[in-house]
Scaffold this motif. Structure first.
Motif, PDB file in Angstrom:
ATOM      1  N   ILE A 347       0.845  -1.198   0.000  1.00  0.00           N
ATOM      2  CA  ILE A 347       0.000   0.000   0.000  1.00  0.00           C
ATOM      3  C   ILE A 347       0.880   1.248   0.000  1.00  0.00           C
ATOM      4  O   ILE A 347       0.616   2.232  -0.705  1.00  0.00           O
ATOM      5  CB  ILE A 347      -0.936   0.009   1.220  1.00  0.00           C
ATOM      6  CG1 ILE A 347      -1.988  -1.108   1.098  1.00  0.00           C
ATOM      7  CG2 ILE A 347      -1.629   1.356   1.377  1.00  0.00           C
ATOM      8  CD1 ILE A 347      -3.008  -0.867   0.021  1.00  0.00           C
ATOM      9  N   GLY A 348       1.935   1.205   0.807  1.00  0.00           N
ATOM     10  CA  GLY A 348       2.872   2.336   0.834  1.00  0.00           C
ATOM     11  C   GLY A 348       3.519   2.541  -0.524  1.00  0.00           C
ATOM     12  O   GLY A 348       3.699   3.688  -0.975  1.00  0.00           O
ATOM     13  N   ALA A 349       3.874   1.424  -1.167  1.00  0.00           N
ATOM     14  CA  ALA A 349       4.460   1.536  -2.503  1.00  0.00           C
ATOM     15  C   ALA A 349       3.463   2.127  -3.487  1.00  0.00           C
ATOM     16  O   ALA A 349       3.827   2.914  -4.378  1.00  0.00           O
ATOM     17  CB  ALA A 349       4.909   0.155  -2.977  1.00  0.00           C
ATOM     18  N   ALA A 350       2.195   1.774  -3.321  1.00  0.00           N
ATOM     19  CA  ALA A 350       1.147   2.331  -4.178  1.00  0.00           C
ATOM     20  C   ALA A 350       1.017   3.836  -3.959  1.00  0.00           C
ATOM     21  O   ALA A 350       0.861   4.607  -4.917  1.00  0.00           O
ATOM     22  CB  ALA A 350      -0.180   1.634  -3.893  1.00  0.00           C
ATOM     23  N   CYS A 351       1.082   4.236  -2.696  1.00  0.00           N
ATOM     24  CA  CYS A 351       1.005   5.674  -2.390  1.00  0.00           C
ATOM     25  C   CYS A 351       2.189   6.412  -3.011  1.00  0.00           C
ATOM     26  O   CYS A 351       2.050   7.525  -3.542  1.00  0.00           O
ATOM     27  CB  CYS A 351       0.981   5.896  -0.886  1.00  0.00           C
ATOM     28  SG  CYS A 351      -0.514   5.303  -0.069  1.00  0.00           S
ATOM     29  N   GLN A 352       3.351   5.790  -2.923  1.00  0.00           N
ATOM     30  CA  GLN A 352       4.542   6.397  -3.521  1.00  0.00           C
ATOM     31  C   GLN A 352       4.384   6.497  -5.038  1.00  0.00           C
ATOM     32  O   GLN A 352       4.772   7.498  -5.659  1.00  0.00           O
ATOM     33  CB  GLN A 352       5.768   5.561  -3.167  1.00  0.00           C
ATOM     34  CG  GLN A 352       7.084   6.183  -3.606  1.00  0.00           C
ATOM     35  CD  GLN A 352       8.269   5.317  -3.218  1.00  0.00           C
ATOM     36  OE1 GLN A 352       8.209   4.088  -3.312  1.00  0.00           O
ATOM     37  NE2 GLN A 352       9.342   5.938  -2.781  1.00  0.00           N
ATOM     38  N   LYS A 353       3.790   5.462  -5.632  1.00  0.00           N
ATOM     39  CA  LYS A 353       3.551   5.472  -7.079  1.00  0.00           C
ATOM     40  C   LYS A 353       2.574   6.581  -7.447  1.00  0.00           C
ATOM     41  O   LYS A 353       2.763   7.294  -8.458  1.00  0.00           O
ATOM     42  CB  LYS A 353       2.998   4.111  -7.515  1.00  0.00           C
ATOM     43  CG  LYS A 353       2.859   3.953  -9.020  1.00  0.00           C
ATOM     44  CD  LYS A 353       4.203   3.841  -9.678  1.00  0.00           C
ATOM     45  CE  LYS A 353       4.059   3.536 -11.163  1.00  0.00           C
ATOM     46  NZ  LYS A 353       5.363   3.458 -11.843  1.00  0.00           N
ATOM     47  N   MET A 354       1.536   6.744  -6.635  1.00  0.00           N
ATOM     48  CA  MET A 354       0.572   7.812  -6.899  1.00  0.00           C
ATOM     49  C   MET A 354       1.240   9.174  -6.802  1.00  0.00           C
ATOM     50  O   MET A 354       0.982  10.079  -7.607  1.00  0.00           O
ATOM     51  CB  MET A 354      -0.598   7.713  -5.912  1.00  0.00           C
ATOM     52  CG  MET A 354      -1.527   6.545  -6.197  1.00  0.00           C
ATOM     53  SD  MET A 354      -3.038   6.584  -5.232  1.00  0.00           S
ATOM     54  CE  MET A 354      -2.416   6.401  -3.586  1.00  0.00           C
ATOM     55  N   LYS A 355       2.099   9.313  -5.806  1.00  0.00           N
ATOM     56  CA  LYS A 355       2.818  10.583  -5.646  1.00  0.00           C
ATOM     57  C   LYS A 355       3.698  10.849  -6.868  1.00  0.00           C
ATOM     58  O   LYS A 355       3.740  11.971  -7.401  1.00  0.00           O
ATOM     59  CB  LYS A 355       3.656  10.548  -4.378  1.00  0.00           C
ATOM     60  CG  LYS A 355       4.434  11.835  -4.104  1.00  0.00           C
ATOM     61  CD  LYS A 355       5.153  11.779  -2.787  1.00  0.00           C
ATOM     62  CE  LYS A 355       6.352  10.839  -2.845  1.00  0.00           C
ATOM     63  NZ  LYS A 355       7.418  11.369  -3.741  1.00  0.00           N
ATOM     64  N   LYS A 356       4.378   9.818  -7.349  1.00  0.00           N
ATOM     65  CA  LYS A 356       5.240   9.986  -8.515  1.00  0.00           C
ATOM     66  C   LYS A 356       4.416  10.308  -9.761  1.00  0.00           C
ATOM     67  O   LYS A 356       4.840  11.091 -10.622  1.00  0.00           O
ATOM     68  CB  LYS A 356       6.060   8.723  -8.737  1.00  0.00           C
ATOM     69  CG  LYS A 356       7.164   8.523  -7.705  1.00  0.00           C
ATOM     70  CD  LYS A 356       7.954   7.256  -7.987  1.00  0.00           C
ATOM     71  CE  LYS A 356       9.073   7.091  -6.959  1.00  0.00           C
ATOM     72  NZ  LYS A 356       9.856   5.854  -7.202  1.00  0.00           N
ATOM     73  N   GLN A 357       3.233   9.666  -9.864  1.00  0.00           N
ATOM     74  CA  GLN A 357       2.367   9.952 -10.998  1.00  0.00           C
ATOM     75  C   GLN A 357       1.881  11.395 -10.974  1.00  0.00           C
ATOM     76  O   GLN A 357       1.690  12.023 -12.023  1.00  0.00           O
ATOM     77  CB  GLN A 357       1.175   8.987 -11.022  1.00  0.00           C
ATOM     78  CG  GLN A 357       1.526   7.571 -11.422  1.00  0.00           C
ATOM     79  CD  GLN A 357       2.016   7.476 -12.858  1.00  0.00           C
ATOM     80  OE1 GLN A 357       1.605   8.258 -13.722  1.00  0.00           O
ATOM     81  NE2 GLN A 357       2.903   6.540 -13.128  1.00  0.00           N
ATOM     82  N   MET A 358       1.685  11.920  -9.769  1.00  0.00           N
ATOM     83  CA  MET A 358       1.277  13.318  -9.658  1.00  0.00           C
ATOM     84  C   MET A 358       2.457  14.259  -9.882  1.00  0.00           C
ATOM     85  O   MET A 358       2.276  15.440 -10.187  1.00  0.00           O
ATOM     86  CB  MET A 358       0.656  13.576  -8.279  1.00  0.00           C
ATOM     87  CG  MET A 358      -0.623  12.808  -8.012  1.00  0.00           C
ATOM     88  SD  MET A 358      -1.901  13.087  -9.273  1.00  0.00           S
ATOM     89  CE  MET A 358      -2.279  14.818  -9.022  1.00  0.00           C
ATOM     90  N   ASP A 359       3.670  13.716  -9.705  1.00  0.00           N
ATOM     91  CA  ASP A 359       4.854  14.536  -9.990  1.00  0.00           C
ATOM     92  C   ASP A 359       4.952  14.879 -11.474  1.00  0.00           C
ATOM     93  O   ASP A 359       5.481  15.939 -11.848  1.00  0.00           O
ATOM     94  CB  ASP A 359       6.132  13.793  -9.578  1.00  0.00           C
ATOM     95  CG  ASP A 359       6.402  13.923  -8.091  1.00  0.00           C
ATOM     96  OD1 ASP A 359       5.890  14.883  -7.494  1.00  0.00           O
ATOM     97  OD2 ASP A 359       7.118  13.061  -7.534  1.00  0.00           O
ATOM     98  N   VAL A 360       4.426  13.989 -12.334  1.00  0.00           N
ATOM     99  CA  VAL A 360       4.504  14.209 -13.784  1.00  0.00           C
ATOM    100  C   VAL A 360       3.740  15.466 -14.189  1.00  0.00           C
ATOM    101  O   VAL A 360       4.303  16.371 -14.840  1.00  0.00           O
ATOM    102  CB  VAL A 360       4.001  12.973 -14.550  1.00  0.00           C
ATOM    103  CG1 VAL A 360       3.977  13.245 -16.047  1.00  0.00           C
ATOM    104  CG2 VAL A 360       4.873  11.767 -14.242  1.00  0.00           C
ATOM    105  N   PRO A 361       2.444  15.583 -13.786  1.00  0.00           N
ATOM    106  CA  PRO A 361       1.746  16.837 -14.140  1.00  0.00           C
ATOM    107  C   PRO A 361       2.339  18.055 -13.440  1.00  0.00           C
ATOM    108  O   PRO A 361       2.301  19.161 -13.983  1.00  0.00           O
ATOM    109  CB  PRO A 361       0.302  16.575 -13.706  1.00  0.00           C
ATOM    110  CG  PRO A 361       0.367  15.441 -12.753  1.00  0.00           C
ATOM    111  CD  PRO A 361       1.527  14.610 -13.181  1.00  0.00           C
ATOM    112  N   ARG A 362       2.879  17.837 -12.231  1.00  0.00           N
ATOM    113  CA  ARG A 362       3.478  18.983 -11.550  1.00  0.00           C
ATOM    114  C   ARG A 362       4.682  19.505 -12.337  1.00  0.00           C
ATOM    115  O   ARG A 362       4.818  20.724 -12.551  1.00  0.00           O
ATOM    116  CB  ARG A 362       3.915  18.593 -10.145  1.00  0.00           C
ATOM    117  CG  ARG A 362       4.541  19.762  -9.382  1.00  0.00           C
ATOM    118  CD  ARG A 362       4.932  19.391  -7.977  1.00  0.00           C
ATOM    119  NE  ARG A 362       5.988  18.382  -7.939  1.00  0.00           N
ATOM    120  CZ  ARG A 362       6.585  17.977  -6.812  1.00  0.00           C
ATOM    121  NH1 ARG A 362       6.199  18.476  -5.656  1.00  0.00           N
ATOM    122  NH2 ARG A 362       7.519  17.053  -6.874  1.00  0.00           N
ATOM    123  N   VAL A 363       5.533  18.597 -12.765  1.00  0.00           N
ATOM    124  CA  VAL A 363       6.695  19.000 -13.576  1.00  0.00           C
ATOM    125  C   VAL A 363       6.226  19.634 -14.888  1.00  0.00           C
ATOM    126  O   VAL A 363       6.788  20.639 -15.359  1.00  0.00           O
ATOM    127  CB  VAL A 363       7.604  17.789 -13.845  1.00  0.00           C
ATOM    128  CG1 VAL A 363       8.708  18.145 -14.846  1.00  0.00           C
ATOM    129  CG2 VAL A 363       8.203  17.288 -12.541  1.00  0.00           C
TER     130      VAL A 363
END
Length: 453
Positions: A347-363
């Motif tokens: 679950i933590g890895a999933a949260c980290q993946k979600m955070k990274k996926q949100m990093d894409v639009p942020r960048v």
């Protein structure tokens, strides 16, 4: 046996957004954990120190499961807020070219994902801590098993030693009893001898008295009997003769008395010696009887100690299966906790993946901020990238909803509020049979569930 592979989220490892995890198996394993802990507690009731540890394990597991469920609710609500509020705002702001609003909402979604990741890490550590405590209980059970085995060997050694001592004491008792019986006969013989000597002494004394009385009477007769001639010469001769007789009688009387007294004294001496020997033998008999009584008491004490050891040995033998079962139950709880830890790691890895996926639009926003204001194609490209990250949040809502639908088992911890400590061994065995049947049914159920994945 539960298999960790069934409980691992593959979200972070897959290109397609998918939660490939048998949550039903996980939730049913948690229910089984509650049953295993109750079974472990029932098996450990006769070992208070261990039972206390198992109880604390159950309390921690129940509290952690409550916290984990509350955290899943939080994650679901957060994910829904992201999907229902933040993402519509982000799409709308992107299509309007409001890059500042897009950036603010994306940053907020990333912040929430990061917080969820930290919560997962904390929950994972909590499960690890509980697992360490469970392992302490398992170690306690193992240690207690070794102690009981050593005690069983010690009991056998003590029992053998006591039996040997008892046999020696029994031989002593037999020896003392034989001596006592022999002395009793000797005492009886001495008593008869003493009585015989007393009778002889009394007989001699009577004889002496009779002889003394007869001699005195004869002497009196001789003195008073006159001479037949009646003359003075005759009278004188009579007196002289009488005097001679008196002297002769006295001399004879003294001799008789001396002999009688010697015989009487000798008889009295033998009587006194017999009496002294009798008293000495009686004293020895009393001492021997005291020894016999003491030995019999020691034998009785040894018998009581042997019975106590036999009872203790029997108790250890009867408790051994319970102790082994408690250890086995805790081992299964430990494996379930490891699965829960792996689950929350995923679950933590999933949260980290979600955070990274949100990093894409942020960048994207940071680099294309000015271009997004008027460039419709750029805005569409952002929404496309953004929607890919949104799928993770949608999948997260789905899996949390499924978990909450399947979650259960807290009611199985009701034994913590009951009085199982005071039920009989038979009642505990009956309850254990029920628990084992329920666990077997759950195991078969989640095995099928896991296999379907």
């Amino acid at each position: 046996m539960f298999m960790d592979s069934y409980l691992v989220l593959m979200l972070a490892m897959q290109s397609v957004v998918k939660f490939d995890v048998p949550l039903k198996a996980l939730c049913e394993a948690q229910r089984s954990a509650a049953m295993y802990l109750e079974a472990a507690y029932l098996n450990a009731v006769e070992f208070p120190d261990m039972a206390s540890m198992v109880r604390m394990n159950a309390v921690r597991c129940r509290a952690q499961q409550q916290e984990a469920t509350a955290l899943v609710v939080k994650f679901r609500n957060t994910s829904r807020d992201v999907l229902d509020t933040l993402m519509p705002n982000i799409r709308e702001a992107a299509m309007e070219g409001d890059s500042d609003l897009v950036q603010a909402n994306v940053e907020l979604a990333i912040e929430w994902a990061l917080e969820m990741e930290k919560d997962c890490e904390k929950t994972k550590e909590n499960y690890r801590t509980i697992a360490l405590e469970v392992n302490k209980s398992i170690a306690k059970a193992s240690s207690k098993k070794v102690e009981r085995e050593k005690r069983k060997e010690q009991i056998e050694s003590e029992r053998k030693e006591l039996k040997d001592i008892k046999d020696v004491k029994a031989q002593h008792e037999k020896k003392f009893q034989m001596k006592s019986d022999a002395l009793q006969k000797e005492v009886e013989s001495l008593r008869q001898r003493r009585d015989k000597l007393r009778a002889q002494s009394d007989k001699l004394a009577k004889k002496e008295e009779e002889e003394r009385s007869g001699d005195l009477f004869q002497m009196f007769v001789d003195i008073v009997t006159p001479d037949s001639s009646g003359s003075e010469a005759g009278v004188f001769d009579t007196v002289v003769g009488a005097a001679g007789k008196v002297l002769g009688s006295l001399s004879k009387l003294v001799g008789i008395k001396s002999e009688a007294e010697k015989a009487a004294e000798k008889a009295a001496g033998r009587t006194d010696a017999a009496q002294a020997e009798l008293m000495e033998n009686q004293r020895r008999v009393e001492e021997l009887m005291q020894e016999v009584t003491k030995t019999q008491l020691e034998i009785a004490q040894h018998d009581a100690q042997i019975r106590h050891l036999e009872i203790e040995d029997m108790e250890i033998t009867e408790q051994a299966p319970f102790l082994q079962a408690a250890s086995d139950n805790l081992g299964k709880v430990d494996r379930i906790l490891a699965m829960c830890t792996n689950f929350w790691s995923s679950i933590g890895a999933a949260c980290q993946k979600m955070k990274k996926q949100m990093d894409v639009p942020r960048v994207f926003v940071n680099t294309k901020k000015k271009a997004m204001i008027d460039d419709k194609e750029m805005q569409k490209k952002f929404v496309k990238i953004f929607d890919k990250g949104a799928k993770y949040w949608e999948a997260f809502v789905a899996i949390t909803d499924e978990y909450l639908q399947e979650e259960g088992g807290l009611e199985l911890y009701n034994f913590l509020d009951g009085k199982v400590d005071f039920v009989s061994r038979t009642q505990r065995k009956d309850r254990l049979e029920v628990l084992n049947s329920s666990i077997a049914a759950l195991t078969a159920k989640y095995a099928l569930t896991a296999g379907s994945h």
